[in-house]
Scaffold this active site. Structure first.
Site, PDB file in Angstrom:
ATOM      1  CE  LYS A 138      -1.858  -1.539   3.812  1.00 21.29           C
ATOM      2  NZ  LYS A 138      -1.348  -2.928   3.902  1.00 21.29           N
ATOM      3  N   GLY A 178       3.254  -0.876   8.813  1.00 23.28           N
ATOM      4  CA  GLY A 178       4.586  -0.505   8.331  1.00 23.28           C
ATOM      5  C   GLY A 178       4.475  -0.377   6.827  1.00 23.28           C
ATOM      6  CD  GLN A 211      -3.552  -2.463  10.513  1.00 18.78           C
ATOM      7  OE1 GLN A 211      -4.529  -1.748  10.650  1.00 18.78           O
ATOM      8  NE2 GLN A 211      -2.331  -2.023  10.776  1.00 18.78           N
TER       9      GLN A 211
HETATM   10  P1  GDP Z   1       2.279  -2.171   3.081  1.00 16.83           P
HETATM   11  O1  GDP Z   1       2.186  -2.413   4.548  1.00 16.83           O
HETATM   12  O2  GDP Z   1       1.069  -2.641   2.336  1.00 16.83           O
HETATM   13  O3  GDP Z   1       2.638  -0.756   2.718  1.00 16.83           O
HETATM   14  O4  GDP Z   1       3.485  -3.094   2.563  1.00 16.83           O
HETATM   15  P2  GDP Z   1       4.919  -3.276   3.267  1.00 16.83           P
HETATM   16  O5  GDP Z   1       5.715  -2.068   3.039  1.00 16.83           O
HETATM   17  O6  GDP Z   1       4.770  -3.749   4.669  1.00 16.83           O
HETATM   18  O7  GDP Z   1       5.471  -4.526   2.479  1.00 16.83           O
HETATM   19  C1  GDP Z   1       5.621  -4.532   1.094  1.00 16.83           C
HETATM   20  C2  GDP Z   1       7.101  -4.801   0.779  1.00 16.83           C
HETATM   21  O8  GDP Z   1       7.220  -5.109  -0.587  1.00 16.83           O
HETATM   22  C3  GDP Z   1       7.986  -3.583   0.977  1.00 16.83           C
HETATM   23  O9  GDP Z   1       9.267  -4.008   1.365  1.00 16.83           O
HETATM   24  C4  GDP Z   1       8.014  -2.922  -0.403  1.00 16.83           C
HETATM   25  O10 GDP Z   1       9.187  -2.161  -0.612  1.00 16.83           O
HETATM   26  C5  GDP Z   1       8.015  -4.136  -1.273  1.00 16.83           C
HETATM   27  N1  GDP Z   1       7.340  -3.994  -2.582  1.00 16.83           N
HETATM   28  C6  GDP Z   1       6.230  -3.290  -2.900  1.00 16.83           C
HETATM   29  N2  GDP Z   1       5.890  -3.517  -4.192  1.00 16.83           N
HETATM   30  C7  GDP Z   1       6.804  -4.385  -4.667  1.00 16.83           C
HETATM   31  C8  GDP Z   1       6.984  -5.031  -5.930  1.00 16.83           C
HETATM   32  O11 GDP Z   1       6.208  -4.891  -6.869  1.00 16.83           O
HETATM   33  N3  GDP Z   1       8.062  -5.877  -6.032  1.00 16.83           N
HETATM   34  C9  GDP Z   1       8.926  -6.104  -5.017  1.00 16.83           C
HETATM   35  N4  GDP Z   1       9.944  -6.930  -5.210  1.00 16.83           N
HETATM   36  N5  GDP Z   1       8.784  -5.515  -3.827  1.00 16.83           N
HETATM   37  C10 GDP Z   1       7.726  -4.678  -3.651  1.00 16.83           C
HETATM   38  P1  IMO Z   2       0.236  -2.943   7.272  1.00 18.76           P
HETATM   39  O1  IMO Z   2      -0.546  -1.661   7.318  1.00 18.76           O
HETATM   40  C1  IMO Z   2       0.436  -7.152   8.388  1.00 18.76           C
HETATM   41  C2  IMO Z   2      -1.404  -8.309  12.182  1.00 18.76           C
HETATM   42  C3  IMO Z   2      -0.485  -8.787  13.295  1.00 18.76           C
HETATM   43  C4  IMO Z   2      -1.417  -9.746  14.016  1.00 18.76           C
HETATM   44  C5  IMO Z   2      -2.772  -9.050  13.904  1.00 18.76           C
HETATM   45  C6  IMO Z   2      -3.143  -8.223  15.129  1.00 18.76           C
HETATM   46  O2  IMO Z   2       1.705  -2.744   7.267  1.00 18.76           O
HETATM   47  O3  IMO Z   2      -0.256  -3.825   6.175  1.00 18.76           O
HETATM   48  P2  IMO Z   2      -2.326  -5.908  16.140  1.00 18.76           P
HETATM   49  O4  IMO Z   2      -0.956  -5.435  16.517  1.00 18.76           O
HETATM   50  O5  IMO Z   2      -2.995  -5.061  15.108  1.00 18.76           O
HETATM   51  O6  IMO Z   2      -3.204  -6.145  17.326  1.00 18.76           O
HETATM   52  O7  IMO Z   2      -2.076  -7.358  15.476  1.00 18.76           O
HETATM   53  O8  IMO Z   2      -2.686  -8.202  12.775  1.00 18.76           O
HETATM   54  N1  IMO Z   2      -1.069  -6.973  11.629  1.00 18.76           N
HETATM   55  C7  IMO Z   2      -0.504  -6.792  10.428  1.00 18.76           C
HETATM   56  N2  IMO Z   2      -0.055  -7.676   9.522  1.00 18.76           N
HETATM   57  N3  IMO Z   2       0.481  -5.834   8.105  1.00 18.76           N
HETATM   58  C8  IMO Z   2       0.016  -4.938   8.995  1.00 18.76           C
HETATM   59  O9  IMO Z   2      -0.092  -3.614   8.705  1.00 18.76           O
HETATM   60  C9  IMO Z   2      -0.478  -5.398  10.241  1.00 18.76           C
HETATM   61  N4  IMO Z   2      -0.977  -4.797  11.338  1.00 18.76           N
HETATM   62  C10 IMO Z   2      -1.355  -5.768  12.170  1.00 18.76           C
HETATM   63  O10 IMO Z   2       0.650  -9.428  12.774  1.00 18.76           O
HETATM   64  O11 IMO Z   2      -1.506 -10.947  13.296  1.00 18.76           O
HETATM   65 MG    MG Z   3       3.271  -3.332   6.088  1.00 23.53          MG
END
Ligand code: GDP
Ligand code: IMO
Ligand code: MG
Length: 423
Positions: A17, A41, A223
Site C-alpha cells: 500500500k 509498516g 492492514q
Molecule cells: P504495506 O504495509 O502494504 O505498505 O506493505 P509493506 O511495506 O509492509 O510490504 C511490502 C514490501 O514489498 C515492501 O518491502 C516494499 O518495498 C516491497 N514492494 C512493494 N511492491 C513491490 C513489488 O512490486 N516488487 C517487489 N519486489 N517488492 C515490492
Molecule cells: P500494514 O498496514 C500485516 C497483524 C499482526 C497480528 C494481527 C493483530 O503494514 O499492512 P495488532 O498489533 O494489530 O493487534 O495485530 O494483525 N497486523 C498486520 N499484519 N500488516 C500490517 O499492517 C499489520 N498490522 C497488524 O501481525 O496478526
Molecule cells: Mg506493512
C-alpha cells in the site's frame, strides 16, 4: 464537489500500500490515514531511499500534498515522534504538511503493557499481535475510557491520564504481569510535549470543506481486509475496520462521498502473526517465496507466512469493499517459478465452494488450485505494459475474469518507477 478515493489492502496486510500511495500522491491534494496505528509498516522506495512509515500517511514525501492522521487512527506519541524526527532529518516539512485529528486516540505505555500481558496469557492461542498496544487502545475507545489528541491541550490531561493508568494497573495485576512504568513514562510525556508543535485540528471539517472545494483526497488503508475486526479471520484480526467503510468512520467522510475504491493485492499471499491461511505453503516453495520476496515484517521483522493467491478470499475482499479497480503487487517475485498455482475453490468438508465461508479453519477447508505456466523472465526493468511476458498477461486476465474487476497497475519492483500502468 469531489469524492474521496480509498486505497486498501485486500489480503492480510503488507500488500504494498505504501508504495502505491506514494506513486499516486501526485494526483491528489490530500492523503489521509483512517485506522490502525503503529502496527502498520508502509514501505516507500525512490531515488535509492527506502523509508518505512508507521502512523504518518505515505504522501508525506510529496512537496505539497497535505497528510492527515484521521480520528480512526491510534497514535503512540513515542513512535510518532521517532517517525517525525526521521522525516525532519530528510528535510521533510512535517509541520506544515501534517494535520492530526483531535479525535484520534492515544496509545499509553500501559496499553502496550496490556497488549503484551494479554498475548502472554493466551499462550499458544496468541493473536501474534505487533505488541504496539493496538487492541487495548481500541478497547478503551469503544469502552469510552480513552484519551484523545484533543485532551492534550486541556488542563485535565494529566488527571485523565492518571485515572486511566490506575485502571490499567489493576488489569496488569490481574495478569500478574511484571513491569516498570517509571522507565516508560518520561519518554512518553516528552513525546507528548514534542507533538504539541504539530497541528491538531478537527479533520472532519477540513476534509469535508476540501471535498466541497473540489480537492482530491486519497484515504490510505492500513492492514488488510482479512484482518478487519468484523470481516477478517476473527479472532486473529486487528481491532479496527480496515475495509472501505472504515474510511467513512475514520475520517468523517459520508458514504455517498466515496469515489474509486482501489484494492491492492500481492500476486501471491502472505500473513504475519497467527490465524488460518487456506493457501499457506509450509514447504520449500513457501520458503522460496519468502526468500525471493524478502517476506519479513516491516514493523516487527518477523518472517511472513507465504502461500499462493487465493481467489475466493480476494473476491470476498472485493465484495465487502466495493473495489472498483485492482493493483497487483510483487509480480517480479514469481519470475523464478516454472509453474504458479492459483486457488480458485475450496473443499469445505467435502463440498466444493467458490466463496470464503465463515469458518476457514484448516480442519474444514482445503484449497483447490489450478496450475498456470510461469513467465520465467525478470520483470524488474520492464517499463511498459507491451513488454510484459504473455504468461504474465494471462495471469492478469485470469484474475480479472475470476474477480470481474480490472487490474490497473502491475508492480514489478519496490521502487516508484517499477510500476506498470495497464490501462
Ligand atoms: P504495506 O504495509 O502494504 O505498505 O506493505 P509493506 O511495506 O509492509 O510490504 C511490502 C514490501 O514489498 C515492501 O518491502 C516494499 O518495498 C516491497 N514492494 C512493494 N511492491 C513491490 C513489488 O512490486 N516488487 C517487489 N519486489 N517488492 C515490492
Ligand atoms: P500494514 O498496514 C500485516 C497483524 C499482526 C497480528 C494481527 C493483530 O503494514 O499492512 P495488532 O498489533 O494489530 O493487534 O495485530 O494483525 N497486523 C498486520 N499484519 N500488516 C500490517 O499492517 C499489520 N498490522 C497488524 O501481525 O496478526
Ligand atoms: Mg506493512
Amino acid at each position: 464537489m469531489s469524492k474521496a478515493d480509498v486505497l486498501l489492502g485486500l489480503q492480510w496486510g503488507d500488500e504494498g500500500k505504501g508504495k502505491i500511495v506514494d506513486v499516486l500522491t501526485p494526483s491528489y491534494d490530500i492523503i489521509a490515514r483512517f485506522q490502525g496505528g503503529p502496527n502498520a509498516g508502509h514501505t516507500l522506495e525512490f531515488n535509492g531511499i527506502k523509508h518505512v512509515l508507521h502512523t504518518i500517511p505515505s504522501g508525506i514525501f510529496h512537496p505539497t500534498a497535505i497528510n492527515i492522521v484521521g480520528n480512526g487512527v491510534v497514535i503512540d506519541p513515542v513512535i510518532f515522534k521517532k517517525e517525525i524526527d526521521a522525516l525532519l532529518t530528510l528535510g521533510v516539512d512535517v509541520k506544515t504538511k501534517l494535520l492530526i485529528s483531535k479525535r484520534a486516540h492515544l496509545i499509553l505505555p500501559t496499553h502496550r503493557l496490556l497488549d503484551a500481558a494479554n498475548e502472554a496469557s493466551k499462550g499458544k492461542n496468541k493473536i501474534g499481535s505487533t505488541l504496539k498496544g493496538i487492541g487495548p487502545t481500541y478497547m478503551d475507545k469503544t469502552g469510552r475510557n480513552g484519551l484523545r489528541i484533543g485532551d492534550i491541550e486541556t488542563k485535565e490531561f494529566k488527571e485523565k491520564y492518571t485515572a486511566l493508568v490506575e485502571k490499567h494497573k489493576q488489569l496488569l495485576s490481574f495478569y500478574n504481569y511484571d513491569y516498570n512504568l517509571n522507565e516508560l513514562e518520561p519518554t512518553w510525556f516528552e513525546a507528548i510535549e514534542f507533538l504539541q508543535q504539530l497541528q491538531f485540528i478537527d479533520t472532519e471539517h477540513y476534509i469535508n470543506k476540501a471535498l466541497v472545494s473540489g480537492k482530491k483526497i486519497l484515504a490510505e488503508g492500513a492492514q488488510g481486509s482479512l484482518l478487519d475486526i468484523d470481516f477478517g479471520s476473527y479472532p486473529f484480526v486487528t481491532s479496527s475496520n480496515t475495509i472501505c467503510a472504515g474510511a467513512c468512520n475514520g475520517l468523517g467522510i459520508p458514504p455517498n462521498k466515496i469515489g474509486n475504491v482501489i484494492g491492492i493485492f500481492k500476486a501471491y499471499c502472505t500473513r504475519v502473526g497467527s490465524g488460518p491461511f487456506p493457501t499457506e505453503l509450509e514447504n520449500e516453495t513457501g520458503e522460496k517465496i519468502r526468500q525471493i520476496g524478502r517476506e519479513f515484517g516491516s514493523t516487527t521483522g518477523r518472517p511472513r507466512r507465504t502461500g499462493w493467491l487465493d481467489i475466493p478470499a480476494l473476491k470476498y475482499a472485493i465484495m465487502v469493499n466495493g473495489v472498483t479497480e485492482l493493483m497487483m503487487m510483487k509480480a517480479d517475485i514469481l519470475s523464478e517459478f516454472e509453474n504458479i498455482e492459483i486457488c480458485t475453490h475450496y473443499d469445505y468438508d467435502g463440498t466444493i465452494i467458490d466463496y470464503l465461508p465463515y469458518n476457514i479453519d484448516p480442519k474444514y477447508i482445503k484449497p483447490i488450485t489450478t496450475t498456470v505456466k510461469g513467465w520465467n523472465k525478470d520483470l524488474t526493468a520492464i517499463d511498459n505494459k507491451d513488454k510484459l511476458p504473455a504468461q504474465l498477461m494471462d495471469y492478469v486476465r485470469f484474475i480479472e475474469k475470476a474477480t470481474d474487476t480490472p487490474i490497473s497497475i502491475v508492480s514489478v519492483g519496490p521502487d516508484r518507477k517499477q510500476t506498470i500502468q495497464m490501462r
